[in-house]
Design an enzyme around this catalytic site. Structure first.
Site, PDB file in Angstrom:
ATOM      1  N   ARG A  83      34.316  47.018  26.934  1.00 12.50           N
ATOM      2  CA  ARG A  83      35.139  46.228  26.036  1.00 12.50           C
ATOM      3  C   ARG A  83      34.607  44.826  25.802  1.00 12.50           C
ATOM      4  O   ARG A  83      34.540  44.351  24.669  1.00 12.50           O
ATOM      5  CB  ARG A  83      36.567  46.069  26.596  1.00 12.50           C
ATOM      6  CG  ARG A  83      37.500  47.173  26.308  1.00 12.50           C
ATOM      7  CD  ARG A  83      38.518  47.271  27.430  1.00 12.50           C
ATOM      8  NE  ARG A  83      37.824  47.675  28.642  1.00 12.50           N
ATOM      9  CZ  ARG A  83      37.560  48.944  28.942  1.00 12.50           C
ATOM     10  NH1 ARG A  83      37.992  49.893  28.172  1.00 12.50           N
ATOM     11  NH2 ARG A  83      36.883  49.252  30.026  1.00 12.50           N
ATOM     12  N   THR A  84      34.278  44.136  26.898  1.00  8.60           N
ATOM     13  CA  THR A  84      33.955  42.717  26.744  1.00  8.60           C
ATOM     14  C   THR A  84      32.695  42.557  25.898  1.00  8.60           C
ATOM     15  O   THR A  84      32.664  41.788  24.934  1.00  8.60           O
ATOM     16  CB  THR A  84      33.778  42.067  28.131  1.00  8.60           C
ATOM     17  OG1 THR A  84      34.965  42.287  28.882  1.00  8.60           O
ATOM     18  CG2 THR A  84      33.528  40.571  28.003  1.00  8.60           C
TER      19      THR A  84
ATOM     20  N   LYS B 117      11.982  41.439  37.541  1.00 11.34           N
ATOM     21  CA  LYS B 117      10.682  40.946  38.036  1.00 11.34           C
ATOM     22  C   LYS B 117      10.858  39.713  38.908  1.00 11.34           C
ATOM     23  O   LYS B 117       9.883  39.094  39.325  1.00 11.34           O
ATOM     24  CB  LYS B 117       9.776  40.587  36.851  1.00 11.34           C
ATOM     25  CG  LYS B 117       9.504  41.728  35.902  1.00 11.34           C
ATOM     26  CD  LYS B 117       8.645  41.211  34.737  1.00 11.34           C
ATOM     27  CE  LYS B 117       8.458  42.287  33.689  1.00 11.34           C
ATOM     28  NZ  LYS B 117       7.841  41.729  32.458  1.00 11.34           N
TER      29      LYS B 117
ATOM     30  N   HIS C 104      37.308  34.905  34.302  1.00 10.30           N
ATOM     31  CA  HIS C 104      37.078  35.722  33.106  1.00 10.30           C
ATOM     32  C   HIS C 104      38.001  35.148  32.020  1.00 10.30           C
ATOM     33  O   HIS C 104      38.982  35.767  31.626  1.00 10.30           O
ATOM     34  CB  HIS C 104      37.414  37.180  33.427  1.00 10.30           C
ATOM     35  CG  HIS C 104      36.921  38.181  32.424  1.00 10.30           C
ATOM     36  ND1 HIS C 104      36.361  37.825  31.208  1.00 10.30           N
ATOM     37  CD2 HIS C 104      36.900  39.542  32.469  1.00 10.30           C
ATOM     38  CE1 HIS C 104      36.031  38.929  30.551  1.00 10.30           C
ATOM     39  NE2 HIS C 104      36.339  39.982  31.293  1.00 10.30           N
TER      40      HIS C 104
ATOM     41  N   ARG D  51      27.662  37.698  31.539  1.00  8.56           N
ATOM     42  CA  ARG D  51      28.396  38.345  32.644  1.00  8.56           C
ATOM     43  C   ARG D  51      27.432  38.497  33.807  1.00  8.56           C
ATOM     44  O   ARG D  51      26.295  38.938  33.626  1.00  8.56           O
ATOM     45  CB  ARG D  51      28.935  39.706  32.226  1.00  8.56           C
ATOM     46  CG  ARG D  51      29.495  40.492  33.419  1.00  8.56           C
ATOM     47  CD  ARG D  51      30.287  41.689  33.009  1.00  8.56           C
ATOM     48  NE  ARG D  51      31.568  41.303  32.451  1.00  8.56           N
ATOM     49  CZ  ARG D  51      32.551  42.146  32.177  1.00  8.56           C
ATOM     50  NH1 ARG D  51      32.400  43.436  32.430  1.00  8.56           N
ATOM     51  NH2 ARG D  51      33.702  41.732  31.667  1.00  8.56           N
TER      52      ARG D  51
HETATM   53  C1  NCD Z   1      37.618  43.543  33.832  1.00 13.66           C
HETATM   54  C2  NCD Z   1      36.446  42.784  34.414  1.00 13.66           C
HETATM   55  O1  NCD Z   1      35.273  43.038  34.064  1.00 13.66           O
HETATM   56  O2  NCD Z   1      36.721  41.887  35.207  1.00 13.66           O
HETATM   57  N1  NCD Z   1      37.255  44.304  32.722  1.00 13.66           N
HETATM   58  C3  NCD Z   1      37.277  43.699  31.498  1.00 13.66           C
HETATM   59  O3  NCD Z   1      36.543  42.780  31.233  1.00 13.66           O
HETATM   60  N2  NCD Z   1      38.208  44.142  30.631  1.00 13.66           N
HETATM   61  C4  NCD Z   1      38.414  44.302  34.826  1.00 13.66           C
HETATM   62  C5  NCD Z   1      37.708  45.270  35.725  1.00 13.66           C
HETATM   63  O4  NCD Z   1      36.509  45.492  35.652  1.00 13.66           O
HETATM   64  O5  NCD Z   1      38.410  45.852  36.545  1.00 13.66           O
END
Ligand code: NCD
Length: 321
Positions: free
Chosen positions: A68-69, A98, A147, A119
């Protein structure tokens, strides 16, 4: 629409921020600006308006898995008329394999692009990246840290579904210790008035003391409930999360930690009619798919809102054209 979104001019807004690293970067007025901007973005998508970020490039640099993100950031940039370059598996598929440092990768990627959504499995990685980045960094999740864009889309969802962002009873269930979405959501909720937070942690996975300290300092009331069944009848929002097994010490230990209680038909019977069930997704087994058809199951609508909120964040941080 809601009070806040109609009270503030729902127009795309630039932000007085260089980076978005933590929910703590956002005070109430900035949150309201962003939610108003997301509302304008929703209209832009529906009406397929002009692309205000035409000519700009977003890099999505993801050292941890995501569906999703990453895809909603990329779709958001494309919807804004911009373009995207992407490393979906940066640990294995970039020069990190590397031995290149995060800082060096950011310097290089920042030379090719106008914005970076990052991320990374380490807490503080986005802040490290921001220190050397020539372009804005958006924290798309740093380990068990923050997040912020997920928490913003969570607020956007609550606003849309319940019509307010003050005076809510919010149950937060599951892995509150490692779940960065809950950590960021608590910080954003603390900017509003009169919330009662009810923690329903999986065994041993209580919210970190750092976040609790902020809640105390801002006068947010919180308590811990024994289980979801006990908490459900009084809630406006039930925010369920999965156990972050990848962040538990060893495989054996991770497997041994049970979830914090499942949202099933029994929980839905106890939940008020006006309440909603949220989850940042992915779910594993902590919500019974049998409840997906209940109108109070808001988690797929919630995921959909990520597009508009991330459009607002990208637009808000992009260099003035
Ligand atoms: C979450 C995350 O990556 O922290 N997912 C997301 O971004 N919707 C929650 C998760 O991974 O459990």
């Amino acid at each position: 629409m809601s009070e806040i979104l109609t009270a503030s001019p729902a127009a795309p807004a630039r932000l007085p921020l260089r980076h978005l690293l933590s929910a703590e970067d956002l005070d109430r007025s900035l949150i309201e600006t962003l939610l108003g901007s997301a509302c304008a973005m929703e209209r832009l998508v529906t009406e397929s308006g002009a692309g205000p970020l035409r000519g700009q490039i977003l890099a999505t640099l993801f050292y941890e898995p995501s569906t999703r993100t990453r895809l909603s950031f990329e779709a958001a940039m494309l919807r804004l008329g911009g373009q995207v370059v992407s490393v979906a598996d940066a640990l294995a598929g970039s020069s990190a394999a590397k031995g290149e440092s995060l800082e060096d990768s950011i310097r290089v990627v920042g030379g090719y692009t106008d914005l970076i959504a990052l991320r990374h499995p380490e807490v503080g990685a986005a802040a490290r990246a921001a220190r050397v980045s020539p372009v804005p960094i958006i924290n798309a999740g740093d380990g068990a840290g923050q997040h912020p864009t997920q928490a913003l889309l969570d607020l956007y969802t609550i606003q849309r579904e319940l019509g307010r962002l003050d005076h809510l009873r919010v149950g937060l269930a599951g892995d509150l210790k490692h779940g960065r979405t809950v950590r960021s959501l608590c910080l954003l909720l603390s900017r509003f008035e009169g919330h009662d937070l009810i923690f329903i942690p999986a065994p041993g996975l209580q919210l970190g003391e750092d976040i609790l300290a902020v809640l105390r300092q801002r006068g947010v009331s919180f308590e811990t409930a024994a289980d979801i069944y006990a908490a459900a009848p009084t809630l406006d929002v039930l925010y369920q999360t999965r156990v972050q097994r990848e962040r538990l010490a060893g495989d054996a230990e991770g497997q041994a930690v049970p979830g914090g209680g499942r949202v099933d038909r029994g929980v839905m019977e106890r939940l008020p009619r006006h309440a909603i069930v949220m989850h940042p997704l992915p779910r594993v087994d902590e919500i019974d798919p049998a409840v997906d058809g209940d109108p109070r199951a808001a988690y797929f609508r919630q995921a959909g809102n990520g597009l508009f909120v991330r459009m607002a964040v990208l637009y808000g941080l992009a260099a003035r054209g």
